[in-house]
Design a protein around this motif. Structure first.
Motif, short mmCIF file in Angstrom:
data_model
loop_
_atom_site.label_atom_id
_atom_site.label_comp_id
_atom_site.label_asym_id
_atom_site.label_seq_id
_atom_site.Cartn_x
_atom_site.Cartn_y
_atom_site.Cartn_z
N LEU A 201 -3.82 109.73 24.06
CA LEU A 201 -2.53 109.39 23.45
C LEU A 201 -2.25 110.28 22.25
CD1 LEU A 201 -2.80 105.48 23.52
CD2 LEU A 201 -1.96 107.03 25.31
N ALA A 202 -0.98 110.68 22.11
CA ALA A 202 -0.60 111.57 21.01
C ALA A 202 0.44 110.96 20.09
CB ALA A 202 -0.07 112.89 21.57
N ALA A 242 -8.69 110.57 14.02
CA ALA A 242 -8.07 110.04 12.81
C ALA A 242 -9.03 109.15 12.03
CB ALA A 242 -6.81 109.25 13.17
N ASP A 243 -8.88 109.13 10.71
CA ASP A 243 -9.75 108.30 9.87
C ASP A 243 -9.48 106.82 10.08
OD1 ASP A 243 -10.94 110.54 8.78
OD2 ASP A 243 -9.54 110.65 7.10
N GLN A 244 -8.20 106.45 10.26
CA GLN A 244 -7.84 105.05 10.46
C GLN A 244 -7.88 104.72 11.94
OE1 GLN A 244 -4.44 102.23 8.66
NE2 GLN A 244 -3.60 103.88 9.91
N ARG A 245 -8.59 103.64 12.27
CA ARG A 245 -8.70 103.23 13.67
C ARG A 245 -8.34 101.74 13.77
NH1 ARG A 245 -11.14 107.37 16.13
NH2 ARG A 245 -11.61 106.31 18.08
N VAL A 246 -7.77 101.38 14.90
CA VAL A 246 -7.45 99.99 15.15
C VAL A 246 -8.10 99.58 16.47
CG1 VAL A 246 -5.23 100.61 16.25
CG2 VAL A 246 -5.60 98.28 15.39
N HIS A 247 -8.76 98.45 16.46
CA HIS A 247 -9.42 97.93 17.66
C HIS A 247 -8.41 97.02 18.36
CE1 HIS A 247 -12.95 97.46 20.09
NE2 HIS A 247 -12.95 96.15 19.98
N ALA A 248 -7.84 97.49 19.48
CA ALA A 248 -6.67 96.83 20.05
C ALA A 248 -6.82 96.59 21.54
CB ALA A 248 -5.42 97.69 19.80
N ILE A 260 -5.26 106.09 14.52
CA ILE A 260 -3.86 106.17 14.08
C ILE A 260 -3.80 107.10 12.87
CG2 ILE A 260 -1.85 104.90 13.32
CD1 ILE A 260 -2.75 104.12 16.12
N ARG A 261 -3.23 108.28 13.06
CA ARG A 261 -3.14 109.24 11.96
C ARG A 261 -2.05 108.87 10.98
NH1 ARG A 261 -3.76 115.04 13.96
NH2 ARG A 261 -5.94 114.42 13.70
#
Length: 325
Positions: A201-202, A242-248, A260-261
């Motif tokens: 995903l971009a 990306a440094d920020q990640r979401v577990h979804a 998520i950048r």
């Protein structure tokens, strides 16, 4: 006598996510039972004429035969066995000026319907995989609400809110639309359609970012929720490093970490430009290939279906004494 349109997608609730993830199956027998309850509800206070998409499995036609006494007619379709049937049926229901339409399907089914008729008065019932747009509503009461609107007992303008839509223009090709999310994937092929590899995903444009949903919408919903009532969308830049990640949960029972950048509110009509190579996915399914250098523009606007509030419809009718004998 008002007119009620019914579209039941025989393919909804049956895709590859039943094998890879843990999505439920909605078979055609269950959909037929849902239509029967819908018709019973619609006939409780009125007797609307029914126009319907006659799919190859005869979901609605068989339900009508079982219920009996329904003034019904099928609208023409192409019998392609794919989303084009729903698009053509939507055009037919629009031409017939249906007072209200009920769809059985998921986000993809309702997107296909919107491609044929962008702003109908609509009650979307959930029988799909990604069910952010359609509602989990008992068909009996949904049918009653549809009957009240078709009969003019409750005015549609009192009980509907227009949904947002993502308008997509692609260089040299036909325009497209999405109701919940439009995603650029770096994959090169449509394949099995479902978005199951977050590393590909971009970018994503969302009309709604729902924290209590499943699919791409939850990527924004778990970080910066956006409701259907908010007059803006959400733009996400997605990157595996990306440094920020979401577990979804990107599919039912299928949690994955997604990088998520950046994310930001997206005002109505503000253009988002994307460029191939890649694939554009709409409402959870890969749909359109972008060739290298080919560009597409995405904008969020409040131009989608006018979705019925079933509870409000029944409350207004009850306050007016419509159910008293």
């Amino acid at each position: 006598m008002g007119t009620l349109g019914i579209v039941a997608n025989p393919a909804s609730g049956k895709d590859v996510r039943r094998l890879v993830a843990r999505a439920s199956v909605f078979d055609n027998q269950e959909k037929q039972a849902i239509v029967q309850r819908l018709l019973a509800g619609a006939a409780a206070l009125s007797a609307p004429q029914v126009l319907f998409m006659d799919d190859p499995h005869g979901i609605v036609a068989k339900a009508i035969d079982e219920v009996g006494g329904v003034c019904a007619k099928a609208v023409p379709t192409q019998e392609t066995g794919n989303a084009f049937d729903t698009i053509v049926a939507a055009r037919g229901l629009k031409a017939a000026a249906c007072d209200v339409v009920v769809t059985l399907g998921g986000d993809g089914t309702n997107r296909a319907f919107a491609l044929g008729w962008q702003d109908p008065v609509l009650i979307p019932l959930s029988t799909g995989t990604n069910n952010v747009f359609p509602n989990l509503t008992e068909a009996t009461v949904a049918g009653a609400a549809a009957g009240l609107i078709a009969a003019g007992i409750v005015a549609a303008d009192q009980v509907t809110r227009q949904h947002k839509a993502i308008h997509v223009t692609i260089d040299g090709e036909r325009d497209d639309i999405a109701l919940i999310d439009a995603v650029l994937s770096r994959e090169r092929f449509v394949g099995a359609r479902a978005l199951l590899d977050p590393s590909a995903l971009a970018l994503a444009v969302l009309t709604r970012a729902e924290p209590a949903a499943v699919g791409i919408t939850t990527l924004g919903g778990l970080l910066q929720p956006v409701s259907g009532a908010d007059d803006h969308g959400l733009l996400l830049e997605i990157a595996d490093d990306a440094d920020q990640r979401v577990h979804a949960p990107i599919a039912p029972g299928y949690y994955r970490p997604v990088g998520i950048r950046s994310l930001k509110s997206l005002p109505f009509a503000e253009a988002v430009l994307v460029e191939g190579p890649g694939v554009l996915a709409f409402d959870g399914e890969r749909e359109r290939r972008l060739m290298p250098g080919q560009k597409a523009t995405l904008t969020v606007q409040r131009t989608g279906p006018r979705v019925v509030d079933v509870n409000k419809t029944l409350a207004i009718a009850a306050a007016a004494g419509a159910f008293k004998k």
